[in-house]
Design a protein around this motif. Structure first.
Motif, PDB file in Angstrom:
ATOM      1  N   GLY A   1       0.781  -1.236   0.000  1.00 56.88           N
ATOM      2  CA  GLY A   1       0.000   0.000   0.000  1.00 56.88           C
ATOM      3  C   GLY A   1       0.805   1.274   0.000  1.00 56.88           C
ATOM      4  N   ARG A   2       2.154   1.157  -0.130  1.00 55.43           N
ATOM      5  CA  ARG A   2       2.920   2.405  -0.235  1.00 55.43           C
ATOM      6  C   ARG A   2       3.992   2.293  -1.313  1.00 55.43           C
ATOM      7  N   VAL A   3       4.418   3.462  -1.777  1.00 53.47           N
ATOM      8  CA  VAL A   3       5.403   3.511  -2.860  1.00 53.47           C
ATOM      9  C   VAL A   3       6.736   2.941  -2.374  1.00 53.47           C
ATOM     10  N   ALA A   4       7.369   2.140  -3.244  1.00 54.29           N
ATOM     11  CA  ALA A   4       8.609   1.479  -2.817  1.00 54.29           C
ATOM     12  C   ALA A   4       9.840   2.000  -3.561  1.00 54.29           C
ATOM     13  N   GLY A   5       9.655   2.884  -4.534  1.00 48.88           N
ATOM     14  CA  GLY A   5      10.793   3.392  -5.301  1.00 48.88           C
ATOM     15  C   GLY A   5      10.411   3.559  -6.757  1.00 48.88           C
ATOM     16  N   VAL A   6      11.407   3.463  -7.643  1.00 52.16           N
ATOM     17  CA  VAL A   6      11.111   3.573  -9.080  1.00 52.16           C
ATOM     18  C   VAL A   6      11.862   2.490  -9.845  1.00 52.16           C
ATOM     19  N   GLU A   7      11.294   2.174 -11.011  1.00 51.25           N
ATOM     20  CA  GLU A   7      11.994   1.317 -11.966  1.00 51.25           C
ATOM     21  C   GLU A   7      12.356   2.208 -13.146  1.00 51.25           C
ATOM     22  N   THR A   8      13.618   2.189 -13.537  1.00 49.57           N
ATOM     23  CA  THR A   8      14.001   2.912 -14.743  1.00 49.57           C
ATOM     24  C   THR A   8      14.301   1.884 -15.832  1.00 49.57           C
ATOM     25  N   GLU A   9      14.686   2.377 -16.994  1.00 53.16           N
ATOM     26  CA  GLU A   9      15.014   1.428 -18.058  1.00 53.16           C
ATOM     27  C   GLU A   9      16.250   0.603 -17.702  1.00 53.16           C
ATOM     28  N   ARG A  10      17.035   1.097 -16.704  1.00 50.85           N
ATOM     29  CA  ARG A  10      18.292   0.410 -16.389  1.00 50.85           C
ATOM     30  C   ARG A  10      18.318  -0.316 -15.060  1.00 50.85           C
ATOM     31  N   ARG A  11      17.484   0.146 -14.091  1.00 51.92           N
ATOM     32  CA  ARG A  11      17.643  -0.390 -12.727  1.00 51.92           C
ATOM     33  C   ARG A  11      16.437  -0.087 -11.856  1.00 51.92           C
ATOM     34  N   SER A  12      16.499  -0.621 -10.633  1.00 51.24           N
ATOM     35  CA  SER A  12      15.499  -0.284  -9.610  1.00 51.24           C
ATOM     36  C   SER A  12      16.161   0.594  -8.564  1.00 51.24           C
ATOM     37  N   ILE A  13      15.425   1.582  -8.108  1.00 46.96           N
ATOM     38  CA  ILE A  13      15.921   2.391  -6.993  1.00 46.96           C
ATOM     39  C   ILE A  13      14.862   2.316  -5.888  1.00 46.96           C
ATOM     40  N   SER A  14      15.257   1.829  -4.734  1.00 46.36           N
ATOM     41  CA  SER A  14      14.319   1.757  -3.610  1.00 46.36           C
ATOM     42  C   SER A  14      14.316   3.088  -2.877  1.00 46.36           C
ATOM     43  N   ALA A  15      13.139   3.551  -2.527  1.00 46.47           N
ATOM     44  CA  ALA A  15      13.042   4.808  -1.773  1.00 46.47           C
ATOM     45  C   ALA A  15      11.654   4.906  -1.148  1.00 46.47           C
ATOM     46  N   PRO A  16      11.580   5.413   0.070  1.00 47.52           N
ATOM     47  CA  PRO A  16      10.259   5.581   0.700  1.00 47.52           C
ATOM     48  C   PRO A  16       9.497   6.791   0.171  1.00 47.52           C
ATOM     49  N   VAL A  17      10.215   7.700  -0.489  1.00 43.00           N
ATOM     50  CA  VAL A  17       9.567   8.903  -1.019  1.00 43.00           C
ATOM     51  C   VAL A  17       9.927   9.048  -2.502  1.00 43.00           C
ATOM     52  N   VAL A  18       8.900   9.189  -3.333  1.00 44.93           N
ATOM     53  CA  VAL A  18       9.092   9.412  -4.766  1.00 44.93           C
ATOM     54  C   VAL A  18       8.340  10.685  -5.134  1.00 44.93           C
ATOM     55  N   VAL A  19       9.037  11.627  -5.775  1.00 44.71           N
ATOM     56  CA  VAL A  19       8.412  12.897  -6.160  1.00 44.71           C
ATOM     57  C   VAL A  19       8.238  12.917  -7.678  1.00 44.71           C
ATOM     58  N   ASP A  20       6.997  13.025  -8.105  1.00 42.73           N
ATOM     59  CA  ASP A  20       6.699  13.112  -9.541  1.00 42.73           C
ATOM     60  C   ASP A  20       6.802  14.584  -9.943  1.00 42.73           C
ATOM     61  N   ALA A  21       7.923  14.918 -10.592  1.00 39.58           N
ATOM     62  CA  ALA A  21       8.144  16.299 -11.072  1.00 39.58           C
ATOM     63  C   ALA A  21       8.405  16.234 -12.572  1.00 39.58           C
ATOM     64  N   ALA A  22       7.565  15.478 -13.258  1.00 37.43           N
ATOM     65  CA  ALA A  22       7.825  15.172 -14.673  1.00 37.43           C
ATOM     66  C   ALA A  22       7.223  16.189 -15.629  1.00 37.43           C
ATOM     67  N   GLY A  23       6.868  17.366 -15.148  1.00 38.66           N
ATOM     68  CA  GLY A  23       6.403  18.444 -16.032  1.00 38.66           C
ATOM     69  C   GLY A  23       5.198  17.995 -16.861  1.00 38.66           C
ATOM     70  N   GLY A  24       5.267  18.186 -18.173  1.00 36.40           N
ATOM     71  CA  GLY A  24       4.152  17.824 -19.047  1.00 36.40           C
ATOM     72  C   GLY A  24       3.780  16.345 -18.971  1.00 36.40           C
ATOM     73  N   TRP A  25       4.706  15.523 -18.444  1.00 30.33           N
ATOM     74  CA  TRP A  25       4.464  14.070 -18.381  1.00 30.33           C
ATOM     75  C   TRP A  25       4.005  13.633 -16.990  1.00 30.33           C
ATOM     76  N   VAL A  26       3.708  14.585 -16.131  1.00 34.17           N
ATOM     77  CA  VAL A  26       3.445  14.248 -14.722  1.00 34.17           C
ATOM     78  C   VAL A  26       2.248  13.292 -14.581  1.00 34.17           C
ATOM     79  N   ARG A  27       1.290  13.472 -15.459  1.00 41.40           N
ATOM     80  CA  ARG A  27       0.089  12.645 -15.382  1.00 41.40           C
ATOM     81  C   ARG A  27       0.413  11.187 -15.715  1.00 41.40           C
ATOM     82  N   GLN A  28       1.159  10.985 -16.814  1.00 39.42           N
ATOM     83  CA  GLN A  28       1.515   9.611 -17.185  1.00 39.42           C
ATOM     84  C   GLN A  28       2.389   8.954 -16.120  1.00 39.42           C
ATOM     85  N   VAL A  29       3.288   9.735 -15.535  1.00 42.20           N
ATOM     86  CA  VAL A  29       4.173   9.165 -14.512  1.00 42.20           C
ATOM     87  C   VAL A  29       3.347   8.752 -13.291  1.00 42.20           C
TER      88      VAL A  29
END
Ligand SMILES: Cc1cc2nc3c(=O)[nH]c(=O)nc-3n(C[C@H](O)[C@H](O)[C@H](O)COP(=O)(O)OP(=O)(O)OC[C@H]3O[C@@H](n4cnc5c(N)ncnc54)[C@H](O)[C@@H]3O)c2cc1C
Length: 406
Positions: free
Chosen positions: A180-208
């Motif tokens: 029930g909580r965010v665990a990090g991000v997956e990128t095209e190259r790797r996983s990054i674990s983090a308790p806090v993820v900030v969506d600052a993707a500008g025009g893409w913020v909705r898709q993110v």
């Protein structure tokens, strides 16, 4: 790789949030799909405006101006800022009334803003010839940053000095949710674990946000500006001018004049209909829009129409239904935060907004007023209503007080 905070997007909002989190001692990773500042932020006009539509945004705007002017003191790196002031100008009785209203409320909120006579306008603004009945306000606190990439580069360098990892050319493609909580991000190259993820993707913020199953109601809308070639009609020390009835802004730029504005029929851009590789470089530009805006001030600002165009650029505003930032924790999904809803002021507000968000993230307590920007404040909106409200906010950038409430 683990981090305390992962920020998605290295634009002005993402980098400022990352920088302030790093200044609070957090380990921070910034992940950027392209390169830092390459989308909206690097194309901004660089204008900061102390007169805002409400008290909270006024406070943030003024805090950002202070932070920009004193950047070297708190971030330890230089940042060139033109402390030139600005004029707000109205040429119709209706817009004069609107500026009188802004004068009274902004003064109440502590802004240094005063009436200026047409003579004062003519004396201070070499590129503007007042007709004689112009009504103007002088806003001495206002500043601009000549090249928007300089803010990005300074924030980036300050982040790296504090140990923040900034990865470019690395799109985020997943936001895992565990228990029930965010665990990090997956990128095209790797996983990054983090308790806090900030969506600052500008025009893409909705898709993110949708990668985490969350809906954030934001609509990208095109915005453009031009810079003329060098001209003797502009003194490089001139202030900024905003002609509110024409929704046009002007400032000295590279020895010429910058001309931008808010057309009444802006272009919405649904990024979900674009290819995955779509970037701001693929955005179709239309010089005709700017020519029509410049024509509206041709009598007062001849350089806007006579000087040759040296640069024409554009990018996406991220518009919210009520014209205010969308910034804070996402309700119902602990760990996910949004830093967006720029509504055309994200560059200039980024230093204060990033500071406020970082304080909220690191202390758990929202800074005064910030809950008003909660991503959870909107009732569900169909897409066409979201877009039409975003377009309305865009077209009324200089007179939002008249916004419909429905
Ligand atoms: C022509 C123009 C003039 C402007 N003038 C001004 C001005 O004078 N004053 C002002 O305050 N504002 C101005 N603005 C608005 C300002 O530029 C924006 O509000 C601000 O830059 C928004 O910053 P951002 O960080 O949200 O977005 P962006 O700068 O667009 O950054 C978002 C980043 O997220 C990245 N990203 C997207 N998807 C992913 C993913 N899946 N994984 C990783 N990264 C991802 C993008 O590549 C991008 O670099 C202007 C905008 C334009 C276009």
């Amino acid at each position: 790789m683990d981090a305390d905070v992962v920020v998605i997007g290295a634009g002005a909002l993402g980098l400022s949030t990352a920088l302030h989190c790093a200044m609070s001692g957090r380990s921070v990773a910034v992940v950027e799909r392209q390169t830092a500042g390459s989308q909206a932020s690097g194309r901004a006009a660089g204008l900061f405006k102390s007169v805002q539509a409400d008290e909270l945004r006024t406070r943030l705007a003024r805090r950002s101006i202070t932070k920009a002017v004193t950047f070297a003191d708190w971030a330890g790196l230089p940042l060139a800022v033109a402390s030139c002031g600005s004029f707000l100008i109205a040429r119709t009785p209706q817009h004069r009334q609107y500026l009188e209203h802004e004068l009274a409320q902004s003064q109440r909120w502590g802004v240094d803003v005063r009436e200026a006579t047409p003579a004062r306008l003519a004396e201070r603004l070499s590129y503007y010839r007042p007709a004689g009945d112009d009504y103007a306000l002088w806003c001495p606190e206002d500043v601009y940053i000549e090249e928007p990439m300089s803010l990005i580069e300074s924030c980036l360098a300050a982040c790296r000095r504090l140990g923040a990892a900034v990865a470019e050319h690395e799109p985020v493609i997943g936001i895992p949710v565990t228990a029930g909580r965010v665990a990090g991000v997956e990128t095209e190259r790797r996983s990054i674990s983090a308790p806090v993820v900030v969506d600052a993707a500008g025009g893409w913020v909705r898709q993110v946000a949708e990668l985490a199953g969350v809906s954030v109601p934001l609509a990208p809308v095109r915005h453009q500006l031009l810079i003329t070639g060098p001209t003797a009609q502009v003194d490089p020390d001139d202030p900024i001018a905003r002609v509110v009835d024409a929704a046009v802004y002007l400032r000295p730029a590279r020895g010429g004049l910058m001309v931008g504005g808010f057309e009444p029929d802006p272009l919405p851009v649904d990024l979900r209909e674009q290819s995955v590789s779509f970037s701001t470089d693929d955005l179709p530009l239309d010089l005709g829009v700017l020519r029509r805006m410049a024509d509206q001030v041709a009598a007062e600002v001849p350089a806007a129409v006579t000087a040759p165009v040296a640069e024409h650029r554009g990018g996406l505003f991220t518009m919210s239904p009520d014209g205010r930032f969308v910034a804070g924790p996402v309700p119902d999904l602990p760990g996910l935060w949004v830093a967006s809803g720029c509504n055309g002021s994200g560059f200039s507000s980024s230093l204060a907004l990033g500071e406020a968000l970082a304080s909220w993230i690191t202390t758990g307590a929202p800074p005064p007023g910030m809950e008003a920007f909660s991503p959870g404040r909107f009732a569900p909106l169909p897409d066409d209503a979201l877009v039409s409200r975003g377009l309305w906010q865009y077209a009324h950038y200089y007179d939002p007080v008249l916004a419909p409430t429905a």
